[in-house]
Write a protein that holds these residues in place. Sequence first.
Motif, PDB file in Angstrom:
ATOM      1  N   ILE A 203     -38.005  -2.675 -71.325  1.00 33.81           N
ATOM      2  CA  ILE A 203     -37.738  -1.809 -71.056  1.00 33.81           C
ATOM      3  C   ILE A 203     -38.830  -2.206 -69.881  1.00 33.81           C
ATOM      4  CG2 ILE A 203     -39.444  -1.484 -73.056  1.00 33.81           C
ATOM      5  CD1 ILE A 203     -38.248   0.990 -72.851  1.00 33.81           C
ATOM      6  N   ASN A 204     -38.278  -1.079 -68.593  1.00 40.96           N
ATOM      7  CA  ASN A 204     -39.275  -1.086 -67.072  1.00 40.96           C
ATOM      8  C   ASN A 204     -39.794  -2.628 -67.143  1.00 40.96           C
ATOM      9  OD1 ASN A 204     -38.188   1.655 -67.744  1.00 40.96           O
ATOM     10  ND2 ASN A 204     -40.318   2.039 -68.666  1.00 40.96           N
ATOM     11  N   LYS A 205     -41.146  -2.543 -67.261  1.00 48.98           N
ATOM     12  CA  LYS A 205     -41.963  -4.476 -66.273  1.00 48.98           C
ATOM     13  C   LYS A 205     -41.555  -5.220 -67.678  1.00 48.98           C
ATOM     14  CE  LYS A 205     -43.378  -2.365 -62.469  1.00 48.98           C
ATOM     15  NZ  LYS A 205     -44.630  -1.584 -61.390  1.00 48.98           N
ATOM     16  N   TRP A 206     -41.246  -4.505 -69.237  1.00 44.92           N
ATOM     17  CA  TRP A 206     -41.976  -5.553 -70.423  1.00 44.92           C
ATOM     18  C   TRP A 206     -40.644  -5.506 -70.858  1.00 44.92           C
ATOM     19  CZ3 TRP A 206     -47.093  -5.097 -71.968  1.00 44.92           C
ATOM     20  CH2 TRP A 206     -48.177  -3.988 -71.573  1.00 44.92           C
ATOM     21  N   LEU A 207     -41.126  -7.414 -71.198  1.00 45.25           N
ATOM     22  CA  LEU A 207     -40.460  -8.014 -72.062  1.00 45.25           C
ATOM     23  C   LEU A 207     -40.667  -8.493 -73.237  1.00 45.25           C
ATOM     24  CD1 LEU A 207     -37.962  -9.468 -72.835  1.00 45.25           C
ATOM     25  CD2 LEU A 207     -38.215 -11.337 -71.061  1.00 45.25           C
ATOM     26  N   PHE A 208     -39.919  -8.264 -74.387  1.00 42.64           N
ATOM     27  CA  PHE A 208     -40.809  -8.596 -75.779  1.00 42.64           C
ATOM     28  C   PHE A 208     -39.845  -9.491 -76.316  1.00 42.64           C
ATOM     29  CE2 PHE A 208     -42.549  -3.958 -75.124  1.00 42.64           C
ATOM     30  CZ  PHE A 208     -43.401  -4.435 -75.087  1.00 42.64           C
ATOM     31  N   THR A 209     -40.452 -10.453 -77.114  1.00 43.49           N
ATOM     32  CA  THR A 209     -39.011 -11.286 -78.334  1.00 43.49           C
ATOM     33  C   THR A 209     -40.186 -10.915 -79.076  1.00 43.49           C
ATOM     34  OG1 THR A 209     -40.744 -13.473 -76.916  1.00 43.49           O
ATOM     35  CG2 THR A 209     -38.570 -12.517 -75.262  1.00 43.49           C
ATOM     36  N   ALA A 210     -38.662 -11.895 -79.717  1.00 44.05           N
ATOM     37  CA  ALA A 210     -39.262 -12.515 -81.665  1.00 44.05           C
ATOM     38  C   ALA A 210     -38.328 -13.256 -81.955  1.00 44.05           C
ATOM     39  CB  ALA A 210     -39.388 -10.741 -82.077  1.00 44.05           C
ATOM     40  N   GLY A 211     -38.461 -14.097 -82.340  1.00 45.72           N
ATOM     41  CA  GLY A 211     -37.633 -14.914 -83.277  1.00 45.72           C
ATOM     42  C   GLY A 211     -38.558 -15.065 -84.607  1.00 45.72           C
ATOM     43  N   ALA A 212     -37.901 -15.713 -85.846  1.00 45.65           N
ATOM     44  CA  ALA A 212     -37.399 -15.867 -87.015  1.00 45.65           C
ATOM     45  C   ALA A 212     -36.769 -17.079 -87.283  1.00 45.65           C
ATOM     46  CB  ALA A 212     -37.945 -14.778 -87.943  1.00 45.65           C
ATOM     47  N   ARG A 213     -36.964 -18.548 -88.330  1.00 48.06           N
ATOM     48  CA  ARG A 213     -35.794 -19.388 -88.579  1.00 48.06           C
ATOM     49  C   ARG A 213     -36.722 -20.047 -90.053  1.00 48.06           C
ATOM     50  NH1 ARG A 213     -32.251 -23.845 -85.740  1.00 48.06           N
ATOM     51  NH2 ARG A 213     -31.730 -25.105 -86.876  1.00 48.06           N
ATOM     52  N   PHE A 214     -35.013 -19.747 -90.071  1.00 50.43           N
ATOM     53  CA  PHE A 214     -35.472 -20.533 -92.774  1.00 50.43           C
ATOM     54  C   PHE A 214     -34.949 -21.510 -91.554  1.00 50.43           C
ATOM     55  CE2 PHE A 214     -34.212 -21.710 -96.275  1.00 50.43           C
ATOM     56  CZ  PHE A 214     -35.561 -21.207 -96.699  1.00 50.43           C
ATOM     57  N   ASP A 215     -35.684 -23.368 -92.453  1.00 55.13           N
ATOM     58  CA  ASP A 215     -34.852 -24.126 -91.986  1.00 55.13           C
ATOM     59  C   ASP A 215     -34.830 -24.685 -93.992  1.00 55.13           C
ATOM     60  OD1 ASP A 215     -34.418 -25.722 -89.575  1.00 55.13           O
ATOM     61  OD2 ASP A 215     -35.763 -24.405 -89.469  1.00 55.13           O
ATOM     62  N   TYR A 216     -33.382 -25.081 -94.652  1.00 55.65           N
ATOM     63  CA  TYR A 216     -33.414 -25.937 -95.388  1.00 55.65           C
ATOM     64  C   TYR A 216     -33.730 -27.453 -94.994  1.00 55.65           C
ATOM     65  CZ  TYR A 216     -31.392 -28.200 -99.686  1.00 55.65           C
ATOM     66  OH  TYR A 216     -30.838 -29.192-100.444  1.00 55.65           O
TER      67      TYR A 216
END
Length: 679
Positions: A389-402
Amino acid sequence: MKKTRIVTLINLLAFASICYSQTGSIPEQTIDTVIIQSTRIQSTLDRIPAAVSVIKTVPQDATRQQLSLQEYVQGVPGVFTQNVTNFAQDLRVSIRGFGARSSFGIRGIKLIVDGIPETTPDGQGQLDNLTLGIIDLIEVIKGPSSSLYGNASGGVIDIKTRSYDSENLGTDIKVGAGAFGFQNYQATAAIGDSLASYIFHANYMQSDGYRDQSGFEQINTNFKGKFALADSLYLTTILNYTDAPQADDPGGLTLEEVNANRRQARDRNQLFKTGEAISQLKVGASLEWLINKKSSFTTYGFYSNRLFDGLLPFENGGIVDLNRNYMGQGAAYRYTKGHNTLQVGYDFAFQNDSRRRFQNLEGEQGDLSLSQKEKFTNLGVYLTDHFNINKWLFTAGARFDYNKLSADDDFLSDGDDSGSVTLNSFNPSVGVSYAFAKAFIPFINVSTSFETPSLSEVSTSPDGLSGFNENLAPQKATSVEVGVKGALSNKLRYQVTTFSINTRDDLVPFELEAFPDREFYRNAGKTNRLGVEVEGQYAFSKNLQATASYTYSDFTYDEFTVGDTDYAGNALPGIAKHMSTLGLLYDTDAGFSARVSANFIGSQFAQDSNDTEIDGYELVNVQLSYQTLFREIQIKPYLGINNALDQEYTDNVRINAFGNRFYEPAPGFTMYGGVILNF
């Protein structure tokens, strides 16, 4: 010392340059159009809140010797490579120190080629089946990346090979030769159109090696097909076969042996005829469906079989016979609404190793001493989100590994050591960048990672029994990364990154007197890793470009006790504290090209105790070529010089080697040359 003063001066110059270490010439477009794919959701290089380096190959790269991936990535800050000349041990690649412990192959780093993993689910990777002559693009994510790719502490190396190009159809032939009996023959053919295209490539290489008993021979063949099945449906297929019947291992030497004769092989390695032979087949396919402007679906699947025969410098279990079957499948769905892009997906991988060990009777196979089936099953489910949004970039992530590791003991004369262990992990990450201007884009991210012991590491128990070393735990890390990147006009690009990584249960190699020459692993308590990375590129003109990078790595043990010895405060071995690179590429319209690259590597410690310090070195390489046209055939003769300063340095440091056998000497001044024909 004079060498120390030179290294310090160059480090300061590289730091002051703040130039971007991207291989090749500057593209005509601005940095905003440099698109990266390795972050799962497509983004631009400048906006992504992470330290990512992009290496785009150029025609001059074809004149490299192409012995190892080091020739392409050694200018990337944070990346340290060793072991170029020992093909039985493979290239050792570390990112921010992760992977430095590997005795062979690439550990702690996720390798991806054309969208398909090269790294096995237990974290072991090799690139001996990749011909360097077909590399088109390399993306390097530095730092913990488990929220994206699972079992990877150090980062990601994402490689894309050549595809259809209507302006460069035809056949390329390369013939090269050099010192120590080096020979390199390559042939590449590209045919097709916008609906279906094919790339065929074959490569044969051999060398007698710099040291005694260090020769190698290998054949690589690659096929890649791309098909437009519909207006929005695209299929890519790959087929790769590698046959490397010879890769000799000269072994590590003591400093006294190096001073007496740098080119000698260790006596035990000669006695037991150490080395390896491998063959590998890999097939895979990926499908991309652009459902509409807002959503897309991708999937991939592959199968790989690797046969390995290795001779080690000891008798009991000194011959290894490994048959590895590795397969995987994954899929992802991406949806964009307004400023938000969300991707959800999974990766499944299964590895089945049939491992047998025999007595090594001075190079001859003796009685069976171990036979077991080792399996590694991984299922990773992940979600990643980009909000712009506008000049901002937000990133997020999550991962579960068996992750499930199991061993079925087929050698029951010493008892049944079968067993299994489950190692699950959950890894989140967040990041944000703010584009004040094209010239100044700060970013910050926090990420986590885990790294399981590989099947080969967990199957070497210090008690000498079969089965697993159940005392080994996964290595985990948390990283905080702060940086700034940007472009000052279209001539100068830069990226500066600082980071702090805290790890626990580091997997550390060691040797025992009771089992000479056999490597075991244990968990260190905690480590602290502080670092600074600077990279940039400056274009003086369309014909002359300069690159530079600098890396500062202050990596120490925070908690690590072995018996009565406390290593807290000691530096991690196998990692140089200071590294810098400088490069110039000059390319004229008349066909002449010259490239000079200088790499300055500081000293490093050889063992956890820090009692032995390996000297640093300056490595200068030169490439010259000239291209001309004769009856519609482009002819490009080339000449290269490696180690132009004739430095005496250590190509590979064997960490914690018993008997102070830390040193694998590198060759001095060497030359190579050849010719490239394009029909």
